[in-house]
Enzyme design. Sequence first.
Site, mmCIF file in Angstrom:
data_model
loop_
_atom_site.group_PDB
_atom_site.id
_atom_site.type_symbol
_atom_site.label_atom_id
_atom_site.label_comp_id
_atom_site.label_asym_id
_atom_site.label_seq_id
_atom_site.Cartn_x
_atom_site.Cartn_y
_atom_site.Cartn_z
ATOM 1 N N ARG A 137 0.769 -1.187 -0.075
ATOM 2 C CA ARG A 137 0.015 0.186 0.080
ATOM 3 C C ARG A 137 0.872 1.234 0.039
ATOM 4 O O ARG A 137 1.065 1.940 -0.868
ATOM 5 C CB ARG A 137 -0.870 0.172 1.368
ATOM 6 C CG ARG A 137 -2.117 0.844 1.260
ATOM 7 C CD ARG A 137 -2.159 2.511 1.398
ATOM 8 N NE ARG A 137 -1.301 2.393 2.743
ATOM 9 C CZ ARG A 137 -1.176 3.308 3.337
ATOM 10 N NH1 ARG A 137 -0.710 4.794 2.277
ATOM 11 N NH2 ARG A 137 -0.435 3.843 4.557
ATOM 12 N N ASP A 138 1.726 1.512 1.269
ATOM 13 C CA ASP A 138 2.361 2.598 1.253
ATOM 14 C C ASP A 138 3.554 2.778 0.235
ATOM 15 O O ASP A 138 3.800 3.871 -0.368
ATOM 16 C CB ASP A 138 2.922 2.890 2.627
ATOM 17 C CG ASP A 138 3.022 4.173 3.201
ATOM 18 O OD1 ASP A 138 2.671 5.361 2.244
ATOM 19 O OD2 ASP A 138 3.413 4.643 4.102
ATOM 20 N N HIS A 141 4.832 4.149 12.582
ATOM 21 C CA HIS A 141 5.248 4.099 11.150
ATOM 22 C C HIS A 141 6.208 5.244 10.831
ATOM 23 O O HIS A 141 5.857 6.407 10.752
ATOM 24 C CB HIS A 141 3.788 4.246 10.710
ATOM 25 C CG HIS A 141 3.683 4.397 9.267
ATOM 26 N ND1 HIS A 141 3.169 3.586 8.412
ATOM 27 C CD2 HIS A 141 4.110 5.441 8.421
ATOM 28 C CE1 HIS A 141 3.331 3.758 6.933
ATOM 29 N NE2 HIS A 141 3.874 5.063 6.950
ATOM 30 N N HIS A 150 8.926 6.977 8.131
ATOM 31 C CA HIS A 150 9.620 7.195 7.073
ATOM 32 C C HIS A 150 10.964 7.488 7.392
ATOM 33 O O HIS A 150 11.180 8.282 8.318
ATOM 34 C CB HIS A 150 8.825 8.256 6.485
ATOM 35 C CG HIS A 150 7.541 7.705 5.574
ATOM 36 N ND1 HIS A 150 7.306 7.860 4.158
ATOM 37 C CD2 HIS A 150 6.284 7.271 6.343
ATOM 38 C CE1 HIS A 150 6.197 7.381 4.029
ATOM 39 N NE2 HIS A 150 5.457 6.963 5.289
ATOM 40 N N CYS A 163 7.798 10.551 0.105
ATOM 41 C CA CYS A 163 7.024 11.504 1.028
ATOM 42 C C CYS A 163 6.697 12.633 0.101
ATOM 43 O O CYS A 163 7.164 13.235 -0.718
ATOM 44 C CB CYS A 163 8.243 12.036 1.868
ATOM 45 S SG CYS A 163 7.800 13.542 2.924
ATOM 46 N N ASN A 187 9.722 4.709 3.197
ATOM 47 C CA ASN A 187 9.401 3.963 4.471
ATOM 48 C C ASN A 187 10.574 3.408 4.892
ATOM 49 O O ASN A 187 11.502 3.035 4.068
ATOM 50 C CB ASN A 187 8.216 2.889 4.464
ATOM 51 C CG ASN A 187 6.845 3.517 4.288
ATOM 52 O OD1 ASN A 187 6.097 3.757 5.166
ATOM 53 N ND2 ASN A 187 6.488 3.953 3.013
HETATM 54 ZN ZN ZN Z 1 3.708 6.282 5.453
#
Ligand code: ZN
Length: 312
Positions: free
Chosen positions: A15-16, A207, A209, A240, A249
């Site tokens: 996803r991310d 979470h 980054h 980002c 991430n």
């Molecule tokens: Zn994220």
Amino acid sequence: MNFPKTVKICEVGPRDGLQNEKKLLSTEQKIELVNGVLASGISSIEIGSFVHPKAIPQMADTEKVMQAIGKRKNVEFRALITNLKGVERAIDAGVDKVKLTVSASKSHNLSNFNCTPEQSVASFDECVKVALEAGLEVSGAISTTFGCPFEGKIPLKQITKLIESFRDIGIKEISLSDTTGVANPRQVYDQLNTLKKHYKDVIFHLHFHNTRGQALANIIAGMQAGVTHFDGSFAGLGGCPYAPGASGNIATEDIVHMLEDMNIDTGINLDALLCIAKKAQEFVGHETDSAILRAGKSSELIPNKPKKQIIL
Ligand code: ZN
């Protein structure tokens, strides 16, 4: 230092990671990556999101990916949603958990959604009801928790207000996201220490980054404050939105490698994870920010016998 015996990692790469890639991966490639993640022993995967495909075309086929993988025993598939339509799609696709996200930044939320972050969370009420009725679990996430490009550092009071809004609608698993990679270890330790004391019924996930190379240090600080749930993204994929070209991430393999070296159990096979991280890098077709893909495992660099060589 007090470290936990075990840590639970959620793989958010599907996803991310992928939603920040310009190149759209095929559904088959995504299925291959998720199967690889499962084979490594990861038991929590953020498989995609159910948002408007025009907004995030990279996630348009999340249903297909989930349906091809199918439910698995002892594995949690979660997906990000923003509204009721998203919940309905999540139920149909068969995910186990939905995640509702809000920005900690007032100005960010006002410009995007025309309401305050607390109003956003309150509006999730119906989503929570529908998801719970269908037997899904529900979690929340607060992005830009540790700092925002518009407001700078976010006061802890702003975060506690949002945590309380989430609790008001029955959400007790909350992910705190350092979306722009501005968190520092002292801040993470101090804030999580306070939050964990105040909200003993909340399970906090972190979470990070790795925009400024501080994610592993922040994970250490999080563990010191008693957090045992962290997100990672294979190969360090992800971006980002406010810092073009910035790294993504923290790489899942970098977290697992560090924890393994520290004798903290994750239940994940690092070699299998490295294979899939390499595959993810191949699929997106560019270098990514993964220290272990670049340098190899530290254990591989220790020769069995010292070689005869002059060290100057
Ligand atoms: Zn994220």
